[in-house]
Design a protein around this motif. Structure first.
Motif, PDB file in Angstrom:
ATOM      1  N   ASP A   1       6.273  91.379 -25.274  1.00  0.00           N
ATOM      2  CA  ASP A   1       5.076  92.083 -24.789  1.00  0.00           C
ATOM      3  C   ASP A   1       4.677  93.226 -25.723  1.00  0.00           C
ATOM      4  N   MET A   2       5.685  93.861 -26.327  1.00  0.00           N
ATOM      5  CA  MET A   2       5.375  94.912 -27.306  1.00  0.00           C
ATOM      6  C   MET A   2       4.629  94.331 -28.508  1.00  0.00           C
ATOM      7  N   PHE A   3       5.076  93.171 -28.975  1.00  0.00           N
ATOM      8  CA  PHE A   3       4.405  92.504 -30.107  1.00  0.00           C
ATOM      9  C   PHE A   3       2.977  92.115 -29.715  1.00  0.00           C
ATOM     10  N   LYS A   4       2.839  91.605 -28.505  1.00  0.00           N
ATOM     11  CA  LYS A   4       1.519  91.171 -28.033  1.00  0.00           C
ATOM     12  C   LYS A   4       0.548  92.351 -28.010  1.00  0.00           C
ATOM     13  N   LYS A   5       1.010  93.445 -27.434  1.00  0.00           N
ATOM     14  CA  LYS A   5       0.151  94.619 -27.310  1.00  0.00           C
ATOM     15  C   LYS A   5      -0.210  95.172 -28.694  1.00  0.00           C
ATOM     16  N   ALA A   6       0.798  95.264 -29.551  1.00  0.00           N
ATOM     17  CA  ALA A   6       0.564  95.826 -30.886  1.00  0.00           C
ATOM     18  C   ALA A   6      -0.418  94.973 -31.680  1.00  0.00           C
ATOM     19  N   THR A   7      -0.253  93.648 -31.630  1.00  0.00           N
ATOM     20  CA  THR A   7      -1.147  92.787 -32.419  1.00  0.00           C
ATOM     21  C   THR A   7      -2.552  92.771 -31.827  1.00  0.00           C
ATOM     22  N   GLU A   8      -2.645  92.924 -30.499  1.00  0.00           N
ATOM     23  CA  GLU A   8      -3.990  93.047 -29.894  1.00  0.00           C
ATOM     24  C   GLU A   8      -4.651  94.346 -30.332  1.00  0.00           C
ATOM     25  N   ASN A   9      -3.862  95.417 -30.390  1.00  0.00           N
ATOM     26  CA  ASN A   9      -4.403  96.697 -30.864  1.00  0.00           C
ATOM     27  C   ASN A   9      -4.926  96.582 -32.288  1.00  0.00           C
ATOM     28  N   LEU A  10      -4.270  95.725 -33.073  1.00  0.00           N
ATOM     29  CA  LEU A  10      -4.681  95.546 -34.467  1.00  0.00           C
ATOM     30  C   LEU A  10      -5.780  94.479 -34.615  1.00  0.00           C
ATOM     31  N   ASN A  11      -6.300  94.033 -33.460  1.00  0.00           N
ATOM     32  CA  ASN A  11      -7.358  93.011 -33.418  1.00  0.00           C
ATOM     33  C   ASN A  11      -6.926  91.642 -33.922  1.00  0.00           C
ATOM     34  N   TYR A  12      -5.652  91.346 -33.779  1.00  0.00           N
ATOM     35  CA  TYR A  12      -5.180  90.002 -34.085  1.00  0.00           C
ATOM     36  C   TYR A  12      -5.185  89.151 -32.801  1.00  0.00           C
ATOM     37  N   HIS A  13      -4.675  87.926 -32.908  1.00  0.00           N
ATOM     38  CA  HIS A  13      -4.794  86.969 -31.804  1.00  0.00           C
ATOM     39  C   HIS A  13      -3.434  86.377 -31.402  1.00  0.00           C
ATOM     40  N   PRO A  14      -2.623  87.163 -30.695  1.00  0.00           N
ATOM     41  CA  PRO A  14      -1.277  86.681 -30.361  1.00  0.00           C
ATOM     42  C   PRO A  14      -1.280  85.568 -29.308  1.00  0.00           C
ATOM     43  N   TYR A  15      -0.294  84.698 -29.418  1.00  0.00           N
ATOM     44  CA  TYR A  15      -0.039  83.698 -28.371  1.00  0.00           C
ATOM     45  C   TYR A  15       1.460  83.403 -28.337  1.00  0.00           C
ATOM     46  N   THR A  16       1.888  82.795 -27.229  1.00  0.00           N
ATOM     47  CA  THR A  16       3.311  82.503 -27.041  1.00  0.00           C
ATOM     48  C   THR A  16       3.686  81.284 -27.892  1.00  0.00           C
ATOM     49  N   ILE A  17       4.808  81.360 -28.577  1.00  0.00           N
ATOM     50  CA  ILE A  17       5.236  80.245 -29.432  1.00  0.00           C
ATOM     51  C   ILE A  17       5.366  78.966 -28.607  1.00  0.00           C
ATOM     52  N   PRO A  18       4.718  77.886 -29.065  1.00  0.00           N
ATOM     53  CA  PRO A  18       4.875  76.604 -28.367  1.00  0.00           C
ATOM     54  C   PRO A  18       6.330  76.149 -28.475  1.00  0.00           C
TER      55      PRO A  18
ATOM     56  N   GLY B   1      15.625  79.249 -28.588  1.00  0.00           N
ATOM     57  CA  GLY B   1      15.246  78.913 -29.961  1.00  0.00           C
ATOM     58  C   GLY B   1      13.764  79.085 -30.248  1.00  0.00           C
ATOM     59  N   ALA B   2      12.947  78.804 -29.240  1.00  0.00           N
ATOM     60  CA  ALA B   2      11.505  78.882 -29.463  1.00  0.00           C
ATOM     61  C   ALA B   2      10.884  79.986 -28.611  1.00  0.00           C
ATOM     62  N   LEU B   3      11.656  81.033 -28.336  1.00  0.00           N
ATOM     63  CA  LEU B   3      11.122  82.163 -27.573  1.00  0.00           C
ATOM     64  C   LEU B   3      10.525  83.171 -28.542  1.00  0.00           C
ATOM     65  N   GLY B   4       9.280  83.519 -28.319  1.00  0.00           N
ATOM     66  CA  GLY B   4       8.670  84.508 -29.196  1.00  0.00           C
ATOM     67  C   GLY B   4       7.158  84.510 -29.109  1.00  0.00           C
ATOM     68  N   MET B   5       6.576  85.480 -29.840  1.00  0.00           N
ATOM     69  CA  MET B   5       5.119  85.599 -29.925  1.00  0.00           C
ATOM     70  C   MET B   5       4.718  85.435 -31.384  1.00  0.00           C
ATOM     71  N   VAL B   6       3.472  84.987 -31.580  1.00  0.00           N
ATOM     72  CA  VAL B   6       3.060  84.646 -32.937  1.00  0.00           C
ATOM     73  C   VAL B   6       1.568  84.916 -33.119  1.00  0.00           C
ATOM     74  N   ILE B   7       1.175  85.212 -34.345  1.00  0.00           N
ATOM     75  CA  ILE B   7      -0.255  85.279 -34.670  1.00  0.00           C
ATOM     76  C   ILE B   7      -0.546  84.396 -35.884  1.00  0.00           C
ATOM     77  N   ASP B   8      -1.734  83.821 -35.912  1.00  0.00           N
ATOM     78  CA  ASP B   8      -2.159  82.983 -37.034  1.00  0.00           C
ATOM     79  C   ASP B   8      -3.298  83.616 -37.833  1.00  0.00           C
TER      80      ASP B   8
END
Lengths: 572, 247
Positions: A186-203, A355-362
């Motif tokens: 959630d910290m990564f999600k919030k931070a990347t949203e603040n930076l105007n990126y587009h986070p999503y949960t790793i498939p 193994g696939a737990l995490g957040m990601v931006i493209d």
């Protein structure tokens, strides 16, 4: 004296994701399939003692025995290639399910840009953007054409996820909801949203909830036990070939699975067609010929190339002229452009995860951003993953601090649950002088030449790694890290430290027999009844973990084999 | 499911492993992997029965490979790599030297799963280890050289040196200040350091990480079956579990 067995419809060399998918699809449609796997049988009960970092992660319990087969490596053609005597940079899978057993389950789709990389790069930036020795080419298929097969793989495996805001169009939602979020995600999600990126949960192929797939396979939800990577799943929650496609093939009664069967040659005749394969039963030493109408190589990248070269099929790649195709466009992954942040007032459950737990931006992957002012093409995703930090391998300490003694002890104990990392899955571009061929000196356990890898990082990789390291540090700063260490220089490619088991290329797909080895059904241009399936077909490696794309291509190849079985001839 | 008190004890005594195994056989076929995980009785493992009332010796703490003198050197050196301090026990107390002895006695010491075919050539460091010696041979040679170097530099054997002097010997190995002909001094140091971490933090079944105190020191919970209940929450300290707890 070679024992010759009765002919079957299809023989498969290697039963991991590729072999398992081909076997399940073909047997469901009534074909008789023999699956040859050089390793042992594997099943879920094997993993009840799997929470053992030393045995599995450090001593490589599930990996191929290197005393029998490995590769040789050199950074460039002026060097002497020497054997990879011990594991480091990447890990060969072994046994039923192959590398599909010990993966983490991060299941992405390559971007539309990836499949048309050369044309799209030239369209947007002009020809000069591509260095003269960078041998990127289009894949002979578009994302839209491959989309149904991505979808098929994701439904079979039950991928848990949410839509990637910057990915290719999806025809359907992911079959299961996204994984749970930890506080650091959630910290990564919030931070990347603040930076105007587009986070999503790793498939994720570690199921977020119980799921029954279209083949009727039911699996339970992931327990976040933190033993995925390098381990088998004791719950069957992580999709692997042994708990998904292989039982489907076996239920048909049409699948003859033979473990301990080491395929050494593809047999072929003067008409340019494959007759079957020659393999050794490694329990008896007996050499056995298995004739078949169609041969499918579904082994790991290196072994697919090795089998073709040792069988003298296809034109070997010649780096001096850039002609020939077998062994061409070996590529890897640029993962070192990363950063770690220390949080002095916060503690995290770093020991837990999946193994696939995490957040990601493209936002910096593919051509999702303007490359006019950067010295590289493509990019990579940036992510915060929580795969579970195990104590032997994970001892984060500040850069430059002692690696042993009192200060090391104090640092490593304090940092372990207060450090978070953000890193990149950097794409890897092929070059004329990066390739696989047969080693002139070193042999495997049967006296067959080992594969020789000629590969190093290029300026493209160094620039990309610097870029992603900086972006990773920016994200950690926005997350509130008190102290940040990030990569300074990528350095030369080093085979001794683990980076990723994302080796690609060597039997690449494309639209032109002069520049590719297989067509977009993974059918060999030079041998119509031979299909070569796996990441060996990638013309370059994208900014994602490769398995989702391998799975899609395997479903595409299965469809091609059925077509070929009915009508024969070249499919593209 | 009947839940009368009489069956309670017997029920909780079924280990998770046996539960999974039995169910796996019963279900078989298509359900292979999956559905079982959802019905596993979390938290019902009760290992009290597995503990013997009688205090017994730890027969595991004897030597399979090292001589007594080699063992003492390894014990002292690993303690310098990870010393006892206010954070908790060091390598000595956690049994790291026994761990290393036992590892070298087995397939790891013989490099059984490494590619050891000739020819051997000196390579670049990016190409990895290219020697012909096996780990157990490297240790024998290196320990002898450490003794020689200690005598040369300080006129005493390694175990008789002060902590500062021992650190100096180890540093000189780490930085290749010691010139050896048969092995790489820094290569040996790296191997010793890796094995020390393994002995601190591997499951106690291997002879190190005594009583899981290595894990406790860093709040690592060892072999837990599930973190589903804590994954979304704040930091949680937990009493560690070992593989023994799942037998």
């Amino acid at each position: 004296m070679v024992k010759k067995l009765p002919k079957v419809d299809v023989v498969i060399a290697g039963v991991g994701w590729g072999g398992g998918i081909i076997a399940s699809e073909l047997t469901k449609q009534g074909l008789d399939v023999v699956g040859l796997e050089k390793g042992q049988e594997r099943k879920t009960e094997d993993y009840y003692m799997v929470h053992d970092e030393l045995r599995y992660a450090i001593r490589y319990e599930l990996m191929q025995d290197l005393s029998k087969d490995t590769i040789t490596f050199r950074g460039n053609e002026r060097m002497r290639a020497l054997p990879m005597r011990q594991y480091g940079s990447f890990l060969f899978g072994d046994g039923l399910g192959g590398a599909g057993v010990h993966w983490n389950g991060q299941t992405f789709r390559f971007l539309p840009y990836d499949f048309e990389i050369r044309s799209r790069t030239i369209d947007r930036y002009g020809k000069d953007k591509i260095p003269s020795d960078m041998t990127i080419q289009d894949w002979g298929i578009t994302y839209d054409e491959l989309e149904p097969y991505f979808n098929k793989f994701e439904k079979m495996a039950g991928i848990s996820g949410e839509e990637n805001p910057l990915g290719g169009k999806r025809s359907e939602k992911y079959p299961t909801k996204p994984m749970k979020h930890s506080p650091q995600m959630d910290m990564f999600k919030k931070a990347t949203e603040n930076l105007n990126y587009h986070p999503y949960t790793i498939p994720s192929a570690n199921l977020s909830e119980a799921y029954t797939n279209p083949d009727g396979i039911s699996r339970a939800a992931c327990q976040y036990c933190a033993f995925c990577e390098r381990f088998g799943c004791e719950y069957g929650a992580k999709a692997d070939p042994v708990v998904t496609v292989i039982p489907v093939a076996e239920k048909t009664g049409k699948f003859d699975l033979r473990t301990h069967s080491w395929v050494r040659r593809v047999l072929h005749n003067k008409d340019g067609k494959a007759n079957g394969v020659l393999y050794t039963d490694i329990t008896t030493g007996e050499e056995i010929e298995q004739p078949a109408d169609v041969v499918v190589l579904t082994s790991y990248v290196f072994n697919n190339v090795k089998l073709l070269l040792n069988s003298k099929i296809g034109k070997p790649y010649d780096s001096a002229t850039g002609t020939g195709v077998i062994g061409k466009n070996y590529a890897y992954q640029v993962v070192k452009g990363a950063a770690s942040g220390y949080f002095k007032d916060e503690k995290f459950n770093n020991f837990a995860g999946a193994g696939a737990l995490g957040m990601v931006i493209d936002d910096f992957n593919g051509d999702n951003f303007d490359h006019s002012d950067v010295d590289f093409i493509h990019g990579g995703y940036l992510s915060l993953t929580q795969t579970g930090q195990r104590p032997i391998a994970s001892n984060p300490i500040p850069k430059g601090s002692p690696v042993w003694g009192k200060e090391f002890k104090n640092n490593s104990l304090n940092y372990i649950n207060q450090t978070l990392s953000v890193g990149a899955m950097g794409a890897s571009m092929p070059y004329q002088h990066h390739y696989l061929d047969l080693d002139p000196v070193y042999k495997d356990t049967f006296g067959d030449p080992l594969i020789r890898m000629t590969y190093d990082f290029e300026k493209q990789d160094r620039k990309l790694a610097n870029f992603t390291a900086k972006k990773s540090a920016d994200i950690l700063k926005e997350m509130g890290a008190d102290k940040i260490d990030s990569m300074d220089e990528l350095g030369p490619y080093n085979i001794t430290n683990y980076q990723s088991t994302h080796n690609t290329g060597g039997v690449i797909m494309g639209a032109d027999p002069e520049t590719s080895a297989v067509n977009n059904y993974l059918q060999m241009w030079d041998m119509e009844n031979l299909f070569v399936v796996g990441a060996s077909a990638f013309a370059h490696n994208g900014g994602y973990n490769p398995t989702g794309t391998v799975g899609a291509l395997a479903y595409r190849a299965a469809e091609g084999i059925m077509k070929y079985h009915k009508n024969g001839g070249m499919l593209a | 499911m009947a839940d009368d008190g009489k069956n309670q004890e017997e029920k909780t005594d079924i280990s998770r492993r046996k539960f999974l195994r039995n169910s796996g056989y019963a279900v078989g076929g298509l359900a292979v992997g999956g559905v079982l995980g959802g019905v596993i009785p979390w938290g019902t493992d009760d290992d009290k029965k597995n503990r013997t009332a009688k205090q017994s010796q730890n027969y595991n703490q004897a030597l399979m490979f090292f001589t007594q003198a080699e063992f003492n050197t390894v014990d002292a050196a690993t303690e310098r790599i990870f010393p006892n301090d206010e954070n908790g026990p060091g390598a000595h107390e956690l049994g790291v030297a026994f761990f290393i002895d036992h590892q070298l006695a087995g397939s790891y010491g013989f490099n059984a799963r490494d590619y050891m075919q000739p020819p051997f050539f000196h390579g670049e460091k990016e190409q990895g280890y290219q020697g012909r010696l096996k780990r157990r041979e490297i240790f024998k040679i290196a320990l002898r050289e450490m003794q020689n170097y200690s005598h040369q530099t300080f006129k005493k054997g390694f175990t008789e040196l002060t902590e500062e002097q021992q650190d100096k010997v180890l540093q000189d190995f780490q930085k290749d200040n010691v010139k050896l002909t048969t092995i790489s001094a820094s290569g040996f140091f790296d191997l010793l350091r890796s094995l020390t971490l393994e002995g601190l933090y591997s499951d106690p079944l291997y002879g190190g990480n005594r009583d899981m105190d290595g894990w406790r020191m860093r709040n690592y919970p060892g072999s837990q079956m599930s973190y589903t209940k804590i994954i979304e929450g704040e930091f949680k300290e937990m009493e560690p579990k070992s593989l023994r707890d799942h037998m």
